[in-house]
Design an enzyme around this catalytic site. Structure first.
Site, PDB file in Angstrom:
ATOM      1  N   GLY A 272      47.547  17.463  48.235  1.00 18.87           N
ATOM      2  CA  GLY A 272      47.492  16.476  49.524  1.00 18.87           C
ATOM      3  C   GLY A 272      46.642  15.698  50.172  1.00 18.87           C
ATOM      4  O   GLY A 272      45.302  15.486  49.392  1.00 18.87           O
TER       5      GLY A 272
ATOM      6  N   ARG B  66      50.403  17.125  42.295  1.00 16.36           N
ATOM      7  CA  ARG B  66      50.069  18.436  43.368  1.00 16.36           C
ATOM      8  C   ARG B  66      50.818  19.303  41.531  1.00 16.36           C
ATOM      9  O   ARG B  66      50.375  20.538  40.857  1.00 16.36           O
ATOM     10  CB  ARG B  66      50.934  19.413  43.497  1.00 16.36           C
TER      11      ARG B  66
ATOM     12  N   ASP C 158      43.485  26.087  45.630  1.00 15.28           N
ATOM     13  CA  ASP C 158      44.897  26.055  44.493  1.00 15.28           C
ATOM     14  C   ASP C 158      44.305  25.270  44.051  1.00 15.28           C
ATOM     15  O   ASP C 158      43.463  25.638  42.373  1.00 15.28           O
ATOM     16  CB  ASP C 158      46.764  25.812  44.366  1.00 15.28           C
TER      17      ASP C 158
ATOM     18  N   LYS D 280      38.543  20.066  49.048  1.00  8.23           N
ATOM     19  CA  LYS D 280      39.415  18.752  49.998  1.00  8.23           C
ATOM     20  C   LYS D 280      40.535  19.804  50.938  1.00  8.23           C
ATOM     21  O   LYS D 280      41.083  20.132  49.881  1.00  8.23           O
ATOM     22  CB  LYS D 280      39.334  18.267  49.325  1.00  8.23           C
ATOM     23  N   THR D 281      41.069  18.830  51.765  1.00 11.32           N
ATOM     24  CA  THR D 281      42.265  19.452  52.614  1.00 11.32           C
ATOM     25  C   THR D 281      42.201  19.724  53.982  1.00 11.32           C
ATOM     26  O   THR D 281      40.790  19.802  54.374  1.00 11.32           O
ATOM     27  CB  THR D 281      42.744  21.093  52.293  1.00 11.32           C
TER      28      THR D 281
ATOM     29  N   ASP E   3      43.810  20.783  56.180  1.00  7.42           N
ATOM     30  CA  ASP E   3      44.694  21.579  56.432  1.00  7.42           C
ATOM     31  C   ASP E   3      43.144  22.679  57.347  1.00  7.42           C
ATOM     32  O   ASP E   3      43.325  23.431  57.951  1.00  7.42           O
ATOM     33  CB  ASP E   3      45.220  23.159  55.396  1.00  7.42           C
TER      34      ASP E   3
ATOM     35  N   GLY F  77      48.013  11.274  59.079  1.00  4.35           N
ATOM     36  CA  GLY F  77      46.829  11.494  59.276  1.00  4.35           C
ATOM     37  C   GLY F  77      45.979  11.347  58.214  1.00  4.35           C
ATOM     38  O   GLY F  77      44.431  12.192  58.498  1.00  4.35           O
ATOM     39  N   ARG F  78      46.720  11.558  56.812  1.00  3.32           N
ATOM     40  CA  ARG F  78      45.570  11.854  55.809  1.00  3.32           C
ATOM     41  C   ARG F  78      45.499  10.622  55.523  1.00  3.32           C
ATOM     42  O   ARG F  78      44.531  11.136  54.366  1.00  3.32           O
ATOM     43  CB  ARG F  78      47.418  12.625  55.048  1.00  3.32           C
TER      44      ARG F  78
HETATM   45  P1  FBP Z   1      46.388  19.813  50.291  1.00  2.00           P
HETATM   46  O1  FBP Z   1      46.484  21.542  50.214  1.00  2.00           O
HETATM   47  O2  FBP Z   1      46.936  19.172  49.327  1.00  2.00           O
HETATM   48  O3  FBP Z   1      45.312  19.447  50.819  1.00  2.00           O
HETATM   49  O4  FBP Z   1      47.717  19.635  51.534  1.00  2.00           O
HETATM   50  C1  FBP Z   1      47.633  19.935  52.550  1.00  2.00           C
HETATM   51  C2  FBP Z   1      49.137  19.087  52.643  1.00  2.00           C
HETATM   52  O5  FBP Z   1      48.820  17.837  53.500  1.00  2.00           O
HETATM   53  C3  FBP Z   1      49.853  20.412  54.150  1.00  2.00           C
HETATM   54  O6  FBP Z   1      49.085  19.980  55.817  1.00  2.00           O
HETATM   55  C4  FBP Z   1      51.112  19.733  53.400  1.00  2.00           C
HETATM   56  O7  FBP Z   1      52.026  20.647  54.245  1.00  2.00           O
HETATM   57  C5  FBP Z   1      50.922  19.783  52.051  1.00  2.00           C
HETATM   58  O8  FBP Z   1      49.906  18.774  52.002  1.00  2.00           O
HETATM   59  C6  FBP Z   1      52.324  18.595  52.094  1.00  2.00           C
HETATM   60  O9  FBP Z   1      52.464  18.266  50.781  1.00  2.00           O
HETATM   61  P2  FBP Z   1      53.175  17.081  49.870  1.00  2.00           P
HETATM   62  O10 FBP Z   1      52.249  15.931  50.461  1.00  2.00           O
HETATM   63  O11 FBP Z   1      53.210  17.333  48.349  1.00  2.00           O
HETATM   64  O12 FBP Z   1      54.640  16.509  50.864  1.00  2.00           O
END
Ligand code: FBP
Length: 553
Positions: A80, A144, A175, A201-202, A204, A426-427
């Protein structure tokens, strides 16, 4: 019209603040510390990673200038989006050029699949400059795909060799960094000259431990969400007629929900780790919520704000058992389930294969939620919790519960609701100063690890609550963060996720105030991230980081 905003243009010239060691004309030397043990299942991890287990931690210090030869490196953005990814690449690029001006950086496109499918672009100065201090991962894209099969690792090696790449930097979450460790070990065992480095990175915030203080992106994302929640709080307190249920991203841990709750002082915040710890049922959570709604209504306040972490569903013990059963079931019978086109047929087929309690629970869930629970897993075998409408589920159930209380004469209020999901918003924001500085330093550190051929390490920058000039860059062996967990029905070596610590200061701060915040109205309005202005506004750290590092009581 061009597609650059004014901020876009202004922000490009921001010069990230750097740890002293990277901001000098003197040389940079590597110093080795203690070897690390795995976070759990040490014997097993040692067996699985004979080459990369027990490596020493390293830090970079000012010292003699080392002569480096040119190095070709590849970089991948994985998983993400998180604000600051482009600055990791900028720091990596500048660091490689510092080590040798003839070094080259290739970006693999669309995440790990770009590496196996040989989709790449060379990142030159003009490209890197265009993305400095910007949000998003659009410079090279992300994905991913999990790199675990031998054929993928061989293909990746071949593609790297064709480009003369000797170091690979994987920017990702737990992961993806697990993947980095597996690749590093594989190439070491084969005696191949391909160094693999990870970068934490994340948004979360769950990739952290004794050595990694925070993953990048958490700071910016929580500031964006807190601004929006603050605005909603103010709207709720102005109109005084709505309850807002806000689901916040965070696939598993509730760090985002906790930080935003502390920042905005909303009336109710569910913390998934507490739900698991207290073995709460869905009904328990709904009762707590209904009690707060009723107590506020009693004093004439038919409005409020509740925060729900995205990953909640997997932490409710009875749901966790159900999801674990569904995961195993989908791993074994996924094709059969997919071949059924009618949702009711799927539900019948699945419920027959569940244990009694799970079956009852599964059949009691609203149809939409039951369907959402069997949607395709992500490539790492995780339920895609961002697609499960927990906010609506709780609104629906709380509404029903309030009607039950009303019939007992204990509630006379109104319960008009709005649901929100703040996640993707927010990403990709422009990284906050903290994330812009931190990511640039992480990238620069990764270049130093790569140039020193330290494979199997995660780039680490520590002492983050200090001024950036005092930050300490270095590398932590990834195996030191690993344990064994059950994934997709199999035991796998993975980086241990950091969950909210119920004994930790951030959670304790919430626990100490939440009763007051539930019935009173004490909203805080943090406002938007500031990029220009006084440092106490522009460089403010998250409460989580400050409380964890004792820099705020
Ligand atoms: P990462 O762990 O890869 O950083 O992703 C975090 C996240 O933003 C989570 O908060 C969310 O559940 C998930 O990605 C959403 O995934 P996608 O972008 O595949 O919909």
């Amino acid at each position: 019209m061009n597609n650059s905003s004014v901020l876009d243009k202004k922000r490009k010239s921001y010069r990230p603040k750097l740890p002293k060691v990277f901001d000098t004309d003197a040389g940079i030397t590597l110093s080795e510390g203690k070897p690390g043990e795995a976070a759990g299942n040490r014997k097993k991890i040692r067996e699985l990673f004979p080459e990369t287990y027990g490596l020493p931690q390293v830090t970079f210090k000012t010292g003699e200038r080392t002569e480096y030869r040119p190095l070709n490196a590849g970089v991948i953005l994985s998983g993400g989006q998180a604000p600051g990814g482009h600055n990791v690449i900028a720091g990596l690029y500048d660091g490689l050029k510092y080590c040798h001006p003839d070094s080259k950086l290739y970006g693999f496109l669309g995440g790990p699949s770009g590496l196996t499918e040989n989709r790449y672009r060379e990142l030159d100065a003009e490209t890197v400059d265009r993305y400095r201090n910007t949000g998003g991962f659009d410079m090279i894209g992300s994905g991913r795909t999990k790199l675990e099969k031998e054929a993928q690792m061989e293909q990746a090696l071949e593609n790297c060799k064709d480009l003369g790449i000797e170091a690979l930097v994987i920017i990702g979450g737990d992961d993806s960094n697990t993947n980095a460790a597996v690749l590093a070990e594989y190439y070491q065992q084969k005696g191949e000259d391909l160094t693999v480095i990870g970068v934490p990175k994340t948004i979360d915030g769950d990739l952290k431990n004794d050595m990694i203080e925070i993953s990048f992106g958490f700071d910016t994302a929580t500031k964006v969400y807190s601004e929006l929640i603050g605005n909603i709080g103010r709207d709720a307190n102005s109109a005084k007629k709505y309850w807002h249920f806000i689901k916040l991203m965070g696939r598993s841990a509730s760090h985002i929900a906790l930080e935003c709750a502390l920042r905005t002082q909303v009336n109710f915040a569910v913390i998934s780790e507490e739900v698991a710890d207290k073995a709460q049922t869905l009904d328990d959570i709904v009762n707590d919520l209904a009690n707060v709604v009723a107590a506020r209504a009693e004093q004439g306040d038919n409005f409020g704000v509740a925060i729900i972490p995205e990953g909640l569903i997997e932490f409710i013990p009875e749901m966790k058992i159900l999801i674990a059963e569904l995961n195993e079931l989908m791993a074994k019978h996924g094709k059969d389930i997919d071949s059924l086109h009618d949702a009711d047929d799927k539900r019948k087929y699945i419920s027959k294969k569940l244990q009694e309690h799970s079956k009852k629970l599964y059949l009691s869930l609203p149809k939409t939620i039951a369907e959402q629970l069997i949607m395709e897993r992500d490539p790492h075998g995780n339920v895609q919790v961002s697609l499960i409408e927990t906010d609506r589920l709780l609104v629906e159930m709380t509404g029903e519960r309030l009607e039950a209380i009303r019939s007992e004469g204990k509630y006379k209020g109104t319960f008009k609701t709005h649901t929100h999901f703040f996640g993707y918003e927010g990403r990709c924001s422009f990284p906050s100063n903290f994330d812009a500085d931190y990511t640039y330093a992480l990238g620069y550190t990764a270049s130093m690890l790569a140039s020193n051929r330290r494979s199997g390490y995660m780039s680490a920058v520590r002492h983050l609550c200090d001024a950036a000039e005092n930050w300490v860059p270095g590398g932590i062996p990834i195996t030191q963060m690993m344990n064994i967990e059950r994934r997709r029905g199999k035991d796998k070596p993975v980086i241990k996720k950091a969950m909210v610590d119920l004994e930790g200061k951030p959670f304790r701060a919430l626990a100490a105030h939440r009763e007051k915040w539930a019935t009173g109205t004490h909203y805080v309005y943090p406002g938007p991230i500031q990029y220009f202005g006084p440092a106490e506004v522009c460089d403010i750290k998250t409460l989580t980081l400050s409380l964890e590092n004792n820099t705020k009581e």
